[in-house]
Design a protein around this motif. Sequence first.
Motif, PDB file in Angstrom:
ATOM      1  N   ARG A 143       0.813  -1.213   0.000  1.00 34.86           N
ATOM      2  CA  ARG A 143       0.000   0.000   0.000  1.00 34.86           C
ATOM      3  C   ARG A 143       0.854   1.274   0.000  1.00 34.86           C
ATOM      4  O   ARG A 143       0.373   2.356  -0.387  1.00 34.86           O
ATOM      5  CB  ARG A 143      -0.940   0.017   1.219  1.00 34.86           C
ATOM      6  N   LEU A 144       2.108   1.150   0.412  1.00 31.49           N
ATOM      7  CA  LEU A 144       2.997   2.309   0.399  1.00 31.49           C
ATOM      8  C   LEU A 144       3.243   2.834  -1.012  1.00 31.49           C
ATOM      9  O   LEU A 144       3.689   3.973  -1.195  1.00 31.49           O
ATOM     10  CB  LEU A 144       4.331   1.956   1.053  1.00 31.49           C
ATOM     11  N   LEU A 145       2.945   2.004  -2.022  1.00 36.04           N
ATOM     12  CA  LEU A 145       3.150   2.412  -3.410  1.00 36.04           C
ATOM     13  C   LEU A 145       1.980   3.220  -3.962  1.00 36.04           C
ATOM     14  O   LEU A 145       2.076   3.787  -5.056  1.00 36.04           O
ATOM     15  CB  LEU A 145       3.357   1.165  -4.286  1.00 36.04           C
ATOM     16  N   LEU A 146       0.863   3.261  -3.243  1.00 36.79           N
ATOM     17  CA  LEU A 146      -0.340   3.898  -3.774  1.00 36.79           C
ATOM     18  C   LEU A 146      -0.162   5.376  -4.114  1.00 36.79           C
ATOM     19  O   LEU A 146      -0.630   5.828  -5.165  1.00 36.79           O
ATOM     20  CB  LEU A 146      -1.505   3.700  -2.806  1.00 36.79           C
ATOM     21  N   PRO A 147       0.487   6.189  -3.274  1.00 37.87           N
ATOM     22  CA  PRO A 147       0.681   7.593  -3.672  1.00 37.87           C
ATOM     23  C   PRO A 147       1.453   7.735  -4.981  1.00 37.87           C
ATOM     24  O   PRO A 147       1.111   8.573  -5.827  1.00 37.87           O
ATOM     25  CB  PRO A 147       1.453   8.190  -2.488  1.00 37.87           C
TER      26      PRO A 147
END
Length: 516
Positions: free
Chosen positions: A461-465
């Motif tokens: 989820r850290l890749l979402l931005p």
Amino acid sequence: MKAAVAAALVRREAPALRLGTVAFLVGGGTLSTEISASRLLAPYFGASTFVWANIIGLTLGYLALGYWLGGRLADRRPETRVLGAVLLVAAASLAVTPFAARPALRWALQGFDALSVGSVVGSFFAAIALFAVPVTALGAAAPFLVRLALGSVEEAGKVAGRLYALSTAGSLLGTFLSALVTIPWVGTQRTLVATAALVALGAALLLPRPWLLAPVAVAAVLALPPPGIKSAIYETESAYQYIRVVPDGSGGRELELNEGVVTHSAWRPDTVLTGRYWDLFLLLPPLLPRPPRSMLVIGNAGGTMARAYGRLYPQVSIDGVELDPRLNWVARRYFGAGDNPRLRLIAADGRPYLERTSRRYDLIVVDAYRQPYVPFYLATSEFFRLVRERLRPGGAVALNVAATPHDKRLSDAIGTTLLTAFPQAWRWRALRFNDVLFALRQPVSRAEIELRAQAAKGRVRLLLPLFRSRLSAVRPTGEPLTDDRAPVEWLTDRMILDQIERGGSTSEPTLPTAPR
């Protein structure tokens, strides 16, 4: 009368069998040298058509010069000892070539590190120039052998035909033996030295008996160990490439192929995340309309991506296709390929495998792009149509494509080509030197894609931005790539030269998923 006496002396001095043997050895030595030259340069400059064109072109140029010089010398001094001396020069220069090449190749690595086009191009031609003496000398042998074997003008056709046939037979053996046996078995350095020893044997057959020690002396150089470019946990030269497993300085391992500029796989004992481009592909499953059950990775290498899928998406069965069978062994031994029980390693070329298989996949990932070049047949309209046929309804294809911060011509070309087989394509520029291109079998709006991405779990989820801010739709640009015309190497060369001109760092920032 004098000419007849001289011809008779030559025939007595060098029987036809001996000259035929020399022709066979020279032919084998010439092609073995050419194959070895390509392998000597491949770890630093790749094996593109550009590299091969220069190797073949300059080899032909050296041979042509040798034919001309050898013909003139043979008419002036038609003596076996003169030809023997020429072949000794060829053998000696060939034996020292892999060692003399080291400074030029080190210069090449410095050029890559400093983004100096002069160093890269200069070192390339310096390395090629090392083969000028041995190949020119080998070329000189052909007209010399015909002159020595010729008894009369009436026999010219028969004599020349026999010698050229023997030379060609030697060339065939030299090609296949070096490419398929000796280079994978003992490496490029020892293949070149062994070739030099066989050429020295040919010289010894034309010289007094004490010269039989010459091939023995050359063969003694085989005892010298090949140089290592850097410390390695494991290294070998397979039938396809130079393979090296090196420590990463943090208790993990990295896989380097050929030039060593790019890491092709990474492994750490405590995590499957890397903070590098492999992590980007972990965001793909949520983008599909339903959880994927099957996946194909073309260009599996050490299996970094497949290992991560085994941990984060254990329900997905994976076929990892890799051209080089040795890499499958390396994947199991050093990169934890056995950690994923649902990973099946397949030794095959990606496109022929797709042609032959009847399997259908939810997700197909193409990561077979050996830096810096893309195998053209994995980037064409015909290939992407084949990929579409092998996808299940709702499936997707994703590709890792080399890029630079200021040049996306290659990415544009491949993206444009994707649109010939899929209704839409997307580009994710999360990194400076890697683009992820992906396409779904059915069209989906950007809003829907972003909504689906929210289903990512854990540290992915850290890749979402990054995904929301750097995702863009691919727009057609220029002509698509086809099996008939796919100038990917030209596009890549322009991209590299543009980056060299601009200068700047080649470092890549880590992704938010980097191990803590």
